[in-house]
Scaffold this motif. Sequence first.
Motif, PDB file in Angstrom:
ATOM      1  N   GLU A 126       0.936  -1.109   0.041  1.00  0.00           N
ATOM      2  CA  GLU A 126      -0.018  -0.014  -0.082  1.00  0.00           C
ATOM      3  C   GLU A 126       0.997   1.148   0.120  1.00  0.00           C
ATOM      4  OE1 GLU A 126      -2.215  -3.426   1.002  1.00  0.00           O
ATOM      5  OE2 GLU A 126      -0.480  -2.650   2.141  1.00  0.00           O
ATOM      6  N   GLU A 127       1.915   1.168   0.818  1.00  0.00           N
ATOM      7  CA  GLU A 127       3.137   2.471   0.889  1.00  0.00           C
ATOM      8  C   GLU A 127       3.707   2.509  -0.598  1.00  0.00           C
ATOM      9  OE1 GLU A 127       3.774   1.859   5.621  1.00  0.00           O
ATOM     10  OE2 GLU A 127       5.337   1.302   4.284  1.00  0.00           O
ATOM     11  N   ASP A 128       4.157   1.434  -1.158  1.00  0.00           N
ATOM     12  CA  ASP A 128       4.672   1.497  -2.366  1.00  0.00           C
ATOM     13  C   ASP A 128       3.543   2.282  -3.587  1.00  0.00           C
ATOM     14  OD1 ASP A 128       7.174   0.485  -1.599  1.00  0.00           O
ATOM     15  OD2 ASP A 128       6.604  -1.666  -2.168  1.00  0.00           O
ATOM     16  N   LYS A 129       2.382   1.696  -3.435  1.00  0.00           N
ATOM     17  CA  LYS A 129       1.367   2.191  -4.232  1.00  0.00           C
ATOM     18  C   LYS A 129       1.271   3.697  -4.089  1.00  0.00           C
ATOM     19  CE  LYS A 129      -3.178   1.332  -5.909  1.00  0.00           C
ATOM     20  NZ  LYS A 129      -4.605   0.383  -5.772  1.00  0.00           N
ATOM     21  N   ALA A 130       1.059   4.067  -3.115  1.00  0.00           N
ATOM     22  CA  ALA A 130       0.840   5.419  -2.585  1.00  0.00           C
ATOM     23  C   ALA A 130       1.933   6.316  -2.804  1.00  0.00           C
ATOM     24  CB  ALA A 130       0.678   5.794  -1.127  1.00  0.00           C
ATOM     25  N   TYR A 131       3.070   5.787  -2.942  1.00  0.00           N
ATOM     26  CA  TYR A 131       4.395   6.700  -3.460  1.00  0.00           C
ATOM     27  C   TYR A 131       4.419   6.973  -4.834  1.00  0.00           C
ATOM     28  CZ  TYR A 131       9.315   8.049  -4.223  1.00  0.00           C
ATOM     29  OH  TYR A 131      10.269   8.511  -4.727  1.00  0.00           O
ATOM     30  N   LEU A 132       4.040   5.693  -5.613  1.00  0.00           N
ATOM     31  CA  LEU A 132       3.874   5.798  -6.916  1.00  0.00           C
ATOM     32  C   LEU A 132       2.934   6.791  -7.417  1.00  0.00           C
ATOM     33  CD1 LEU A 132       4.726   2.034  -7.933  1.00  0.00           C
ATOM     34  CD2 LEU A 132       6.488   3.926  -8.264  1.00  0.00           C
ATOM     35  N   GLN A 133       2.012   6.833  -6.742  1.00  0.00           N
ATOM     36  CA  GLN A 133       0.699   7.635  -7.134  1.00  0.00           C
ATOM     37  C   GLN A 133       1.150   9.137  -7.188  1.00  0.00           C
ATOM     38  OE1 GLN A 133      -2.350   6.840  -8.670  1.00  0.00           O
ATOM     39  NE2 GLN A 133      -2.116   9.110  -8.692  1.00  0.00           N
ATOM     40  N   GLN A 134       1.851   9.319  -5.736  1.00  0.00           N
ATOM     41  CA  GLN A 134       2.470  10.631  -5.643  1.00  0.00           C
ATOM     42  C   GLN A 134       3.136  11.243  -6.863  1.00  0.00           C
ATOM     43  OE1 GLN A 134       5.095  11.151  -2.222  1.00  0.00           O
ATOM     44  NE2 GLN A 134       4.674  13.206  -1.861  1.00  0.00           N
ATOM     45  N   ILE A 135       4.131  10.439  -7.179  1.00  0.00           N
ATOM     46  CA  ILE A 135       4.959  10.696  -8.362  1.00  0.00           C
ATOM     47  C   ILE A 135       3.936  10.899  -9.362  1.00  0.00           C
ATOM     48  CG2 ILE A 135       6.822   9.687 -10.004  1.00  0.00           C
ATOM     49  CD1 ILE A 135       7.944  10.369  -7.236  1.00  0.00           C
ATOM     50  N   GLN A 136       3.133  10.187  -9.722  1.00  0.00           N
ATOM     51  CA  GLN A 136       2.285  10.475 -11.084  1.00  0.00           C
ATOM     52  C   GLN A 136       1.360  11.888 -10.825  1.00  0.00           C
ATOM     53  OE1 GLN A 136       2.383   8.592 -13.948  1.00  0.00           O
ATOM     54  NE2 GLN A 136       4.096   7.725 -13.026  1.00  0.00           N
ATOM     55  N   ILE A 140       2.616  14.526  -9.203  1.00  0.00           N
ATOM     56  CA  ILE A 140       3.484  15.406  -9.824  1.00  0.00           C
ATOM     57  C   ILE A 140       3.994  15.726 -10.993  1.00  0.00           C
ATOM     58  CG2 ILE A 140       5.962  16.365  -9.149  1.00  0.00           C
ATOM     59  CD1 ILE A 140       5.767  14.482  -6.178  1.00  0.00           C
ATOM     60  N   LYS A 141       4.106  14.400 -11.782  1.00  0.00           N
ATOM     61  CA  LYS A 141       4.241  14.449 -13.090  1.00  0.00           C
ATOM     62  C   LYS A 141       3.160  15.134 -13.784  1.00  0.00           C
ATOM     63  CE  LYS A 141       5.151  11.433 -16.976  1.00  0.00           C
ATOM     64  NZ  LYS A 141       5.545  10.192 -17.501  1.00  0.00           N
ATOM     65  N   ALA A 142       1.854  14.953 -13.570  1.00  0.00           N
ATOM     66  CA  ALA A 142       0.703  15.471 -14.211  1.00  0.00           C
ATOM     67  C   ALA A 142       0.715  16.993 -13.650  1.00  0.00           C
ATOM     68  CB  ALA A 142      -0.476  14.836 -13.408  1.00  0.00           C
ATOM     69  N   LYS A 143       1.060  17.440 -12.826  1.00  0.00           N
ATOM     70  CA  LYS A 143       0.797  18.498 -12.164  1.00  0.00           C
ATOM     71  C   LYS A 143       2.056  19.554 -13.053  1.00  0.00           C
ATOM     72  CE  LYS A 143       1.534  21.869  -8.266  1.00  0.00           C
ATOM     73  NZ  LYS A 143       1.852  22.140  -6.875  1.00  0.00           N
ATOM     74  N   GLN A 144       3.048  18.900 -13.225  1.00  0.00           N
ATOM     75  CA  GLN A 144       4.146  19.713 -13.797  1.00  0.00           C
ATOM     76  C   GLN A 144       3.840  19.809 -15.485  1.00  0.00           C
ATOM     77  OE1 GLN A 144       8.034  18.139 -13.029  1.00  0.00           O
ATOM     78  NE2 GLN A 144       8.101  18.666 -10.935  1.00  0.00           N
ATOM     79  N   GLY A 145       3.274  18.589 -15.984  1.00  0.00           N
ATOM     80  CA  GLY A 145       2.861  18.666 -17.401  1.00  0.00           C
ATOM     81  C   GLY A 145       1.932  19.699 -17.663  1.00  0.00           C
ATOM     82  N   GLY A 146       0.834  20.020 -16.558  1.00  0.00           N
ATOM     83  CA  GLY A 146      -0.148  20.806 -16.556  1.00  0.00           C
ATOM     84  C   GLY A 146       0.233  22.137 -16.788  1.00  0.00           C
ATOM     85  N   GLU A 147       1.366  22.504 -15.953  1.00  0.00           N
ATOM     86  CA  GLU A 147       2.249  23.794 -15.909  1.00  0.00           C
ATOM     87  C   GLU A 147       2.832  24.243 -17.004  1.00  0.00           C
ATOM     88  OE1 GLU A 147       4.380  23.609 -12.391  1.00  0.00           O
ATOM     89  OE2 GLU A 147       2.823  23.726 -10.931  1.00  0.00           O
ATOM     90  N   GLN A 148       3.413  23.196 -17.840  1.00  0.00           N
ATOM     91  CA  GLN A 148       3.955  23.326 -19.262  1.00  0.00           C
ATOM     92  C   GLN A 148       3.140  23.676 -20.013  1.00  0.00           C
ATOM     93  OE1 GLN A 148       6.284  20.089 -19.523  1.00  0.00           O
ATOM     94  NE2 GLN A 148       7.891  20.460 -18.052  1.00  0.00           N
TER      95      GLN A 148
END
Length: 241
Positions: free
Chosen positions: A221-231, A233-241
Motif C-alpha cells: 500500500e505504501e509503495d502504491k501511494a508513493y508511485l501515485q504521488q510521483i504520478q 507531481i508529473k501530471a501537475k508539472q505537465g499541466g504547468e507546461q
Amino acid sequence: MNTTLYQAGPWNDNRPFTYDFNDPLGKNIQNKLLSTYLDTRKGNCVSMPLLYVILGQKLGLDVTLATAPLHVFVKFRRDDGIWINIETTSGGTLRDQGYVDQFHIQPRALFTGIYLRPLSHKESVGVMIDTLEEFYAHHRAPEFQLGLTALELRNNPKDIPSLLERGEAYYHLLQARYMSRYPRPEDIPANKQADYQMLGHNNQMLFAKAESLGWRQPTPEEDKAYLQQIQNIKAKQGGEQ
C-alpha cells in the motif's frame, strides 16, 4: 546551485536537470549513475543528490548526503549551524518531519541514526557503494557481494542497504548450494550441515539486525501511494507546461 541546475537558462543551454519520471524507483541501475544523469539530464534520488553534493563541496558549501528509506537527499548547514534539507528531486526543501511522514520512518530508526542524519564523507561514499552492491547482486556471484558489503559495513555498520544486500547474498548462496539440490534439509550431507546452518543463520541475523535498527519492509500500500504521488507531481508539472 538550484538556479543553475533546475531552472532553464543560458547557463545550462536551456536544458535543466530534471527528475526522471519514467523510472521513479531507479529499477534500471544505469539510471543511478552520474554519467547517465549528466548525459540525459534526467536523474533520480541517487544521482541528483550526488551531483549536488559534489558541486557544493567544490564550491566550499557545507553540504552532505542524508538518507531515508530507499531515498537519498542533501543536508546543507547554514552559517548559524542549522541543517536544512534540500530535496534535489524537486529543488525544494523539506523538514525532517516531512520525510518521517512520507516514508513512514519509525522512531527507532531516528534514535539509532540510520535515517535523516548528515553523513560523513566516508559514509557518503558508502551511498555510492550501495549502488555498486545492487549491480553485484544482479551481475556477480554472491561471494563478490559479500566482499563489497563487508567493506562498506566496516565503514558504516548501520548502512541498511548493505545489511540487506549482505543478507540476500547469504540467501543466494544457501539456495545455490543446498535448496536447489536437496529436497529437504535432512537430505544435506552431514559434512555440509555446518555450512548450511551458517548461511541460514547469517541471512536471518542480518535482516534481524536491520529491523532492530528501525528498518522495516514497505507495505504494498505504501509503495502504491508513493508511485501515485510521483504520478500526481508529473501530471501537475505537465499541466504547468
